[in-house]
Motif scaffolding. Structure first.
Motif, PDB file in Angstrom:
ATOM      1  N   ALA A  79       0.812  -1.218   0.000  1.00 17.72           N
ATOM      2  CA  ALA A  79       0.000   0.000   0.000  1.00 17.72           C
ATOM      3  C   ALA A  79       0.842   1.264   0.000  1.00 17.72           C
ATOM      4  CB  ALA A  79      -0.939  -0.015   1.208  1.00 17.72           C
ATOM      5  N   HIS A  80       2.029   1.205   0.622  1.00 22.42           N
ATOM      6  CA  HIS A  80       2.865   2.392   0.744  1.00 22.42           C
ATOM      7  C   HIS A  80       3.830   2.578  -0.424  1.00 22.42           C
ATOM      8  CE1 HIS A  80       1.629   1.871   5.011  1.00 22.42           C
ATOM      9  NE2 HIS A  80       1.664   3.187   5.014  1.00 22.42           N
TER      10      HIS A  80
ATOM     11  N   ASN B  88      10.623  10.205   6.295  1.00 23.83           N
ATOM     12  CA  ASN B  88       9.395   9.550   5.841  1.00 23.83           C
ATOM     13  C   ASN B  88       9.604   8.083   5.494  1.00 23.83           C
ATOM     14  OD1 ASN B  88       7.410  11.579   6.048  1.00 23.83           O
ATOM     15  ND2 ASN B  88       8.120  12.551   4.160  1.00 23.83           N
ATOM     16  N   LEU B  89      10.861   7.653   5.470  1.00 25.03           N
ATOM     17  CA  LEU B  89      11.171   6.245   5.206  1.00 25.03           C
ATOM     18  C   LEU B  89      11.492   5.482   6.487  1.00 25.03           C
ATOM     19  CD1 LEU B  89      13.347   6.566   1.964  1.00 25.03           C
ATOM     20  CD2 LEU B  89      10.916   5.975   2.142  1.00 25.03           C
ATOM     21  N   MET B  90      11.150   6.033   7.638  1.00 24.19           N
ATOM     22  CA  MET B  90      11.335   5.324   8.900  1.00 24.19           C
ATOM     23  C   MET B  90      10.348   4.154   8.976  1.00 24.19           C
ATOM     24  SD  MET B  90      11.734   8.633  11.437  1.00 24.19           S
ATOM     25  CE  MET B  90      11.327   7.683  12.902  1.00 24.19           C
ATOM     26  N   PRO B  91      10.707   3.105   9.755  1.00 26.72           N
ATOM     27  CA  PRO B  91      11.890   2.976  10.610  1.00 26.72           C
ATOM     28  C   PRO B  91      13.116   2.496   9.831  1.00 26.72           C
ATOM     29  CG  PRO B  91      10.492   1.049  10.879  1.00 26.72           C
ATOM     30  CD  PRO B  91       9.764   1.973   9.944  1.00 26.72           C
ATOM     31  N   TRP B  92      14.265   3.052  10.204  1.00 26.34           N
ATOM     32  CA  TRP B  92      15.546   2.650   9.631  1.00 26.34           C
ATOM     33  C   TRP B  92      16.181   1.633  10.577  1.00 26.34           C
ATOM     34  CZ3 TRP B  92      17.894   4.427   5.057  1.00 26.34           C
ATOM     35  CH2 TRP B  92      17.193   5.434   4.378  1.00 26.34           C
TER      36      TRP B  92
ATOM     37  N   CYS C 162       9.477  -3.876   0.700  1.00 28.51           N
ATOM     38  CA  CYS C 162       9.267  -2.682  -0.120  1.00 28.51           C
ATOM     39  C   CYS C 162       9.932  -1.465   0.518  1.00 28.51           C
ATOM     40  CB  CYS C 162       7.761  -2.455  -0.289  1.00 28.51           C
ATOM     41  SG  CYS C 162       7.316  -0.992  -1.226  1.00 28.51           S
ATOM     42  N   LEU C 163       9.842  -1.338   1.835  1.00 29.86           N
ATOM     43  CA  LEU C 163      10.462  -0.214   2.525  1.00 29.86           C
ATOM     44  C   LEU C 163      11.974  -0.255   2.365  1.00 29.86           C
ATOM     45  CD1 LEU C 163      10.496   2.246   4.392  1.00 29.86           C
ATOM     46  CD2 LEU C 163      10.434   0.657   6.342  1.00 29.86           C
ATOM     47  N   PHE C 164      12.601  -1.413   2.586  1.00 34.86           N
ATOM     48  CA  PHE C 164      14.050  -1.509   2.491  1.00 34.86           C
ATOM     49  C   PHE C 164      14.540  -1.206   1.075  1.00 34.86           C
ATOM     50  CE2 PHE C 164      14.088  -4.767   6.206  1.00 34.86           C
ATOM     51  CZ  PHE C 164      13.873  -3.734   7.104  1.00 34.86           C
TER      52      PHE C 164
END
Length: 345
Positions: A46-47, A93-97, A167-169
């Motif tokens: 979704a993100h 905005n790309l947290m959490p790292w 997807c976040l990573f």
């Protein structure tokens, strides 16, 4: 052209060059469009559109210097005040790292992404015990935001492929890659790439060896319900004589000792098997590896894994028994990690 598009084009070029000598790389090329399309699919993630917009909005600014051999991966960037504020807000905005850290900028306009894990400490434990990475093709399995992959390039690897299904990573990697500029290797190609897939999705062919001289698998094995299947998949990615660097949670005991958490382990609900070093050695032998060595055993500390301004959720200190920090909140032994080094015959 966006930095994500440039990075993906460089990945295609690298795989095409490999395919001229290693036919298995054609299988990677066939699957690559689906892999890269899937990570952008908003029905699946979704993100994804938001994360991509974050990377696309980063200011187009080239570094004056890049350092891949320091505790924090560092890009000296001459931000003006507006670029600095915008970059910091976008990266937040790309947290959490989780894995890092990273330093971008210089002087009083420096962004320090202080990640949950001080990943440099693990790298310092691993690096003295592995084969020289100079000129080697390397696969980093479950590489998160790519920190260790960047350090592998800093240690001389000619080509590093980081894989992780997150997807976040993927987008964190692309954000850092954006600020590192035109990295190049001896072939005139980008030396590091990210493919958003799990190990089980990679091509394997029992008739030929894998593409990589070294495969790193750190912090993954205990998340796999079938560890022997995972070890076989790792072995398949190695060239003959290639080296596996395996880091995983372990417990004390003999070759018959394996902890199977009933529910959660240190608040993680996807932990399946925690072997002793002796048991893990047996597993690696059974999987067909040779020259097996345990080169490090380390109890994880709250200096290495902790909450920060860039990862504000609970971390290791919250996962330990408040009355006895030698145990997890579930009563199991505190996290202890071993590094195993071995080879494919």
């Amino acid at each position: 052209m966006t930095s994500i598009v440039r990075s993906e084009q460089a990945l295609y070029q690298t795989l095409f060059a490999l395919a001229q000598h290693y036919p298995i790389a054609y299988e990677w090329l066939k699957r690559l469009p689906d892999w890269l399309t899937a990570v952008k699919n908003k029905d699946r993630y979704a993100h994804a559109p938001f994360y991509q917009s974050v990377v696309d909005k980063l200011p187009p600014i080239a570094p004056t210097a890049v350092y891949l051999d320091e505790a924090c991966v560092r890009a000296e960037v001459a931000f003006d005040d507006s670029e600095y504020r915008r970059s910091r807000a976008l990266l937040a905005n790309l947290m959490p790292w989780r894995k890092g850290g990273f330093i971008i900028g210089r002087d009083d306009r420096t962004i320090h992404i202080d990640t949950e894990w001080r990943s440099d400490l693990k790298w310092e434990r691993v690096l003295p015990h592995i084969s020289d990475l100079t000129g080697r093709r390397v696969l980093d399995v479950g590489g998160g935001s790519g920190y260790h992959g960047f350090r592998m390039v800093g240690a001389g690897a000619s080509t590093v492929v980081v894989i992780d299904p997150s997807c976040l990573f993927y987008h964190q990697f692309m954000a850092i890659r954006h600020f590192l500029g035109e990295l190049g290797n001896r072939f005139g190609q980008s030396p590091i790439h990210f493919i958003p897939v799990g190990l089980e999705e990679l091509p394997q062919d029992t008739r030929q060896a894998g593409l990589f001289h070294t495969v790193f698998c750190m912090g993954v094995l205990y998340h796999r319900a079938s560890p022997f299947e995972c070890l076989a998949q790792l072995k398949a990615q190695l060239a003959h004589g290639g080296e596996l660097v395996l880091e995983t949670l372990v417990v004390a005991g003999d070759e018959n000792t394996v902890l199977v958490p009933q529910d959660r382990y240190a608040m993680m609900n996807n932990v399946y098997f925690l072997p002793s070093v002796a048991a893990l050695t047996v597993w690696l032998k059974k999987a067909g590896f040779v020259d097996i060595r345990c080169v490090d055993v380390n109890i994880t500390t709250t200096d290495e894994q902790r909450a920060t301004d860039w990862m504000t959720y609970h971390s290791l200190g919250d996962f330990l028994d408040s009355d006895d920090n030698s145990k997890t909140v579930e009563g199991y032994p505190r996290p202890m990690r071993a590094v195993m080094v071995c080879k494919r015959p």
